[in-house]
Design an enzyme around this catalytic site. Structure first.
Site, PDB file in Angstrom:
ATOM      1  N   LYS A 117       1.930   3.474   9.504  1.00 49.41           N
ATOM      2  CA  LYS A 117       1.832   2.244   8.722  1.00 49.41           C
ATOM      3  C   LYS A 117       3.155   1.463   8.714  1.00 49.41           C
ATOM      4  O   LYS A 117       4.182   1.973   9.162  1.00 49.41           O
ATOM      5  CB  LYS A 117       1.388   2.585   7.301  1.00 49.41           C
ATOM      6  CG  LYS A 117      -0.022   3.186   7.253  1.00 49.41           C
ATOM      7  CD  LYS A 117      -0.408   3.518   5.821  1.00 49.41           C
ATOM      8  CE  LYS A 117      -1.817   4.063   5.735  1.00 49.41           C
ATOM      9  NZ  LYS A 117      -2.205   4.323   4.331  1.00 49.41           N
ATOM     10  N   TYR A 152     -10.389  -0.737   5.487  1.00 48.86           N
ATOM     11  CA  TYR A 152     -10.253  -0.315   4.089  1.00 48.86           C
ATOM     12  C   TYR A 152     -11.378  -0.842   3.202  1.00 48.86           C
ATOM     13  O   TYR A 152     -11.224  -0.925   1.982  1.00 48.86           O
ATOM     14  CB  TYR A 152      -8.888  -0.749   3.547  1.00 48.86           C
ATOM     15  CG  TYR A 152      -7.762   0.040   4.181  1.00 48.86           C
ATOM     16  CD1 TYR A 152      -7.541   1.367   3.827  1.00 48.86           C
ATOM     17  CD2 TYR A 152      -6.964  -0.522   5.164  1.00 48.86           C
ATOM     18  CE1 TYR A 152      -6.539   2.098   4.420  1.00 48.86           C
ATOM     19  CE2 TYR A 152      -5.949   0.211   5.774  1.00 48.86           C
ATOM     20  CZ  TYR A 152      -5.744   1.518   5.391  1.00 48.86           C
ATOM     21  OH  TYR A 152      -4.752   2.256   5.993  1.00 48.86           O
ATOM     22  N   ASN A 207       1.949   5.125   2.177  1.00 49.23           N
ATOM     23  CA  ASN A 207       2.082   6.566   2.369  1.00 49.23           C
ATOM     24  C   ASN A 207       2.329   6.926   3.834  1.00 49.23           C
ATOM     25  O   ASN A 207       1.895   7.970   4.292  1.00 49.23           O
ATOM     26  CB  ASN A 207       0.862   7.293   1.805  1.00 49.23           C
ATOM     27  CG  ASN A 207      -0.438   6.850   2.459  1.00 49.23           C
ATOM     28  OD1 ASN A 207      -0.453   6.059   3.385  1.00 49.23           O
ATOM     29  ND2 ASN A 207      -1.542   7.364   1.967  1.00 49.23           N
ATOM     30  N   HIS A 229      -1.912   7.039   8.367  1.00 45.58           N
ATOM     31  CA  HIS A 229      -3.362   7.214   8.206  1.00 45.58           C
ATOM     32  C   HIS A 229      -3.848   8.109   9.333  1.00 45.58           C
ATOM     33  O   HIS A 229      -3.336   8.029  10.453  1.00 45.58           O
ATOM     34  CB  HIS A 229      -4.089   5.865   8.306  1.00 45.58           C
ATOM     35  CG  HIS A 229      -5.560   6.025   8.549  1.00 45.58           C
ATOM     36  ND1 HIS A 229      -6.453   6.247   7.533  1.00 45.58           N
ATOM     37  CD2 HIS A 229      -6.273   6.040   9.708  1.00 45.58           C
ATOM     38  CE1 HIS A 229      -7.665   6.385   8.061  1.00 45.58           C
ATOM     39  NE2 HIS A 229      -7.581   6.265   9.371  1.00 45.58           N
ATOM     40  N   GLU A 269     -13.006   4.374  14.195  1.00 51.74           N
ATOM     41  CA  GLU A 269     -11.648   3.832  14.081  1.00 51.74           C
ATOM     42  C   GLU A 269     -11.012   3.612  15.451  1.00 51.74           C
ATOM     43  O   GLU A 269     -10.322   2.609  15.658  1.00 51.74           O
ATOM     44  CB  GLU A 269     -10.794   4.758  13.209  1.00 51.74           C
ATOM     45  CG  GLU A 269     -11.265   4.765  11.764  1.00 51.74           C
ATOM     46  CD  GLU A 269     -10.582   5.806  10.904  1.00 51.74           C
ATOM     47  OE1 GLU A 269      -9.736   6.581  11.404  1.00 51.74           O
ATOM     48  OE2 GLU A 269     -10.901   5.849   9.693  1.00 51.74           O
TER      49      GLU A 269
END
Length: 132
Positions: A9, A49, A112, A115, A126
């Site tokens: 990320k 998301y 975080n 992913h 994905e």
């Protein structure tokens, strides 16, 4: 051979943790089948998301995920989904064990660092979303 999608990320990229994160996967003998660096579009972020759209943090997450480049990886290996999920740790960094990627580097529940797909079905969807 099982595949999974990993996204490093924006905070992982801006904090210059990409090499260290990739090295962790390579040390576990995972093959990098595909890799690209790109900025996630708003449409991609909303699709990816969609499962958290109802939460108050959704708009902040959209801003965060589209704020700068991310690194997309398709990793291959035996039980790669299970192994990668264990390596990255709990979604909320406050609950992630030290030694996991999120436990070592994460800031909060959505900033975080990383992913990873949580099932073979999610991995397929994905990978197709980001490597069309």
């Amino acid at each position: 051979m099982e595949q999974t999608l990993v996204i490093i990320k924006p905070d992982g990229v801006t904090r210059k943790l990409v090499g260290e994160i990739i090295q962790r996967f390579e040390k576990k003998q995972m093959k990098i089948a595909q890799l690209k660096v790109a900025k996630m579009s708003r449409a991609q972020a909303e699709e990816h998301y969609a499962h958290v759209k109802q939460f108050d943090f959704f708009e902040d997450m959209m801003t965060y995920m589209t704020s700068s480049e991310v690194v997309y990886l398709v990793l291959e290996g035996n039980e790669v989904i299970k192994i990668v999920r264990k390596m990255i740790g709990a979604t909320n960094c406050l609950n992630a064990e030290p030694g996991t990627i999120r436990g070592d580097y994460g800031a909060n529940s959505y900033q975080n660092i990383i992913h990873a797909s949580d099932s073979p079905e999610a991995a397929t969807a994905e990978i197709n979303r980001f490597f069309n």
